[in-house]
Scaffold this motif. Structure first.
Motif, PDB file in Angstrom:
ATOM      1  N   UNK A 180       0.835  -1.198   0.000  1.00 16.62           N
ATOM      2  CA  UNK A 180       0.000   0.000   0.000  1.00 16.62           C
ATOM      3  C   UNK A 180       0.873   1.252   0.000  1.00 16.62           C
ATOM      4  N   UNK A 181       2.130   1.068   0.348  1.00 20.89           N
ATOM      5  CA  UNK A 181       3.099   2.167   0.370  1.00 20.89           C
ATOM      6  C   UNK A 181       4.487   1.563   0.303  1.00 20.89           C
ATOM      7  N   UNK A 182       5.358   2.172  -0.507  1.00 20.41           N
ATOM      8  CA  UNK A 182       6.740   1.709  -0.629  1.00 20.41           C
ATOM      9  C   UNK A 182       7.625   2.916  -0.882  1.00 20.41           C
ATOM     10  N   UNK A 183       8.669   3.062  -0.063  1.00 16.81           N
ATOM     11  CA  UNK A 183       9.573   4.211  -0.192  1.00 16.81           C
ATOM     12  C   UNK A 183      10.982   3.774   0.187  1.00 16.81           C
ATOM     13  N   UNK A 184      11.905   3.933  -0.730  1.00 15.48           N
ATOM     14  CA  UNK A 184      13.288   3.541  -0.470  1.00 15.48           C
ATOM     15  C   UNK A 184      14.078   4.723   0.083  1.00 15.48           C
ATOM     16  N   UNK A 185      13.715   5.088   1.300  1.00 14.50           N
ATOM     17  CA  UNK A 185      14.394   6.130   2.045  1.00 14.50           C
ATOM     18  C   UNK A 185      14.333   5.773   3.526  1.00 14.50           C
ATOM     19  N   UNK A 186      15.136   6.489   4.314  1.00 14.60           N
ATOM     20  CA  UNK A 186      15.131   6.265   5.745  1.00 14.60           C
ATOM     21  C   UNK A 186      14.177   7.195   6.464  1.00 14.60           C
ATOM     22  N   UNK A 187      14.089   7.009   7.786  1.00 18.59           N
ATOM     23  CA  UNK A 187      13.226   7.824   8.627  1.00 18.59           C
ATOM     24  C   UNK A 187      12.726   7.019   9.801  1.00 18.59           C
ATOM     25  N   UNK A 188      11.440   7.187  10.119  1.00 14.53           N
ATOM     26  CA  UNK A 188      10.870   6.478  11.259  1.00 14.53           C
ATOM     27  C   UNK A 188       9.362   6.428  11.111  1.00 14.53           C
ATOM     28  N   UNK A 189       8.727   5.715  12.023  1.00 15.14           N
ATOM     29  CA  UNK A 189       7.270   5.555  12.007  1.00 15.14           C
ATOM     30  C   UNK A 189       6.704   6.140  13.297  1.00 15.14           C
TER      31      UNK A 189
END
Length: 485
Positions: free
Chosen positions: A443-452
């Motif tokens: 439903x969502x795909x992103x090839x980056x960093x971060x957090x939830x």
């Protein structure tokens, strides 16, 4: 890194170590004596307020001889993970980038809330536990904010060092409090994205003022260079260097933390208890070092109730598992029989509005076909189906996982359960998936960093909702999914 940047690192790191980025208030605690003399030990690896419940918490620190970590002096490769260039793996560990020497001494913790006062006994440290201290405090009040003061000294009549923090206990099980939490995974020291602070994601998380933080594994990487943790000294160094970053210290000084371990925290990639040594480092060594740095009340799997509307389960995925490459079947397991029984009983008994299962590895995926160490893989297909079906039987239960080096939301085709992967803590740590490989589950795909970030709140119309928000490393929201109970 330039010499100017190294000087900035030392200056800012020193400030964070001394005060954990909080304003020091000598009126915060009654009968606080005036400091006499220059302190000769420091809280250079910060403090942690761990495993907070409605009425208890564990307070962690490490006593240090160095006021600040050794500066980062190596340049890095322009590739994934940013491995250091020309790093001497056989060099003197106390001189390595980020090193922080420990020191024997004694420490105690003080708590304050309005007229309430608590002071622990002085606890002595020693080299066998890497000069770490864990102090468990019980009989606290639910949903109550406490001020924390650590005091330490190297000898009975020596000068006293201090470090402050703050935290709030969990609400009572039937209290209808809103909840905000953050979670991240996969952080290699050399993948830092701020030369003075460490990881921008941690500063961004702190700005959200969450009620607590969950780290879903791979807090450090024993099997990556700079150095490779082929013995106990180098393995402990990995913790010292990571805990020396100011951005981590500032979040942990005011945000309760819960930690899951994964393979790189324990020995090497995809580890199970049968794996051979990593150099001189054994699986047992890895467990001991983990216990020095990750406080626990009891079992490594546990459940946390945070008011009426949220209950969380933290799974242990390394200590009880079968060999990854053995034949799949009813007896093959990641969780072990005792944990599976506990999980089924506690989940079924819960009356929380929303339920979150935190796993250091994927439960839904999709994952790469060559992997063999998680419930989304064919290698553990039998137990994976059992776990997904258990979750699917519950109302409002979701999965949050670590380990994967990309951000995603997925939904299992058979059970319809949903999984949220926070992605790695920095963009430099992203790898392992093709951005164009969008599967039906995604439903969502992103090839980056971060957090939830996850919030649970009761709306003006009295209905309760949960929201999952993926953030980039600077704290900008990039995707949100919201569900009504």
């Amino acid at each position: 890194m330039s010499s100017n940047n190294r000087r900035i690192f030392l200056k800012k790191a020193g400030a964070a170590v001394a005060l954990s980025s909080l304003t020091f208030d000598e009126n915060l605690f009654t009968s606080l004596p005036t400091l006499k003399g220059e302190p000769d030990l420091y809280f250079s690896n910060g403090i942690k307020i761990a495993e907070v419940t409605t009425d208890s918490a564990i307070f962690w620190t490490r006593l240090c001889a160095d006021r600040t970590p050794k500066p980062v002096k190596h340049e890095r490769r322009e590739e994934v993970f940013r491995h250091p260039i020309d790093f001497d793996e056989n060099g003197n560990v106390p001189d390595m980038d980020g090193a922080v020497a420990g020191k024997s001494g004694m420490a105690r913790v003080k708590l304050r809330h309005k007229s309430f006062r608590y002071t622990s006994e002085w606890i002595k440290t020693d080299a066998d536990k890497d000069h770490t201290i864990q102090i468990e405090v019980a009989n606290l009040k639910p949903n109550t904010r406490y001020d924390v003061l650590w005091e330490a000294k190297s000898q009975e009549n020596g000068p006293v060092s201090r470090s402050q923090g703050q935290f709030t206990t969990a609400p009572a099980p039937m209290a209808t409090e809103d909840v905000s939490l953050v979670t991240s995974t996969c952080q290699y020291f050399w993948s830092f994205d701020d030369q003075t602070r460490g990881f921008r994601s941690y500063d961004a998380m702190r700005q959200l003022k969450p009620d607590f933080f969950i780290h879903t594994g791979d807090y450090i990487y024993y099997d990556k260079p700079g150095p490779m943790a082929t013995n106990t000294e180098k393995a402990r160094h990995k913790w010292h260097a990571m805990n020396g970053w100011p951005s981590l210290q500032d979040l942990f000084a005011q945000t309760p933390i819960y930690m899951l371990k994964d393979d790189h925290d324990l020995l090497r990639d995809d580890v199970d208890p049968s794996k051979p040594k990593f150099g001189e480092l054994t699986y047992t060594d890895g467990l001991k070092i983990w216990s020095e740095n990750a406080p626990l009340h009891a079992e490594p799997y546990r459940t946390i109730r945070w008011g009426k509307n949220l209950q969380i389960w933290l799974l242990e995925g390394r200590e009880f598992r079968s060999k990854n490459k053995s034949e799949d079947g009813p007896q093959k397991t990641i969780l072990g029989a005792k944990q599976k029984q506990w999980l089924e009983e506690t989940v079924s008994a819960s009356d929380a509005t929303f339920k979150l299962l935190f796993s250091a590895t994927p439960v839904v995926g999709p994952d790469r076909p060559q992997k063999t160490d998680n419930h989304a893989n064919k290698a553990f297909e039998t137990e994976g189906k059992w776990l997904r079906n258990l979750i699917a039987k519950q109302n409002n239960m979701y999965v949050v996982n670590g380990d994967r080096h990309w951000q995603y939301v997925s939904q299992d085709a058979d059970t319809k359960i949903m999984e949220f992967g926070s992605g790695p803590v920095s963009d430099f740590h992203v790898q392992g998936w093709d951005a164009d490989d969008v599967r039906p589950e995604h439903r969502f795909l992103r090839l980056k960093g971060g957090f939830l970030g996850i919030t649970v709140k009761t709306r003006p119309d009295k209905k309760t909702e949960i929201a999952f928000t993926h953030y980039d490393v600077n704290g900008q929201a990039v995707h949100r999914e919201t569900f009504e109970a």
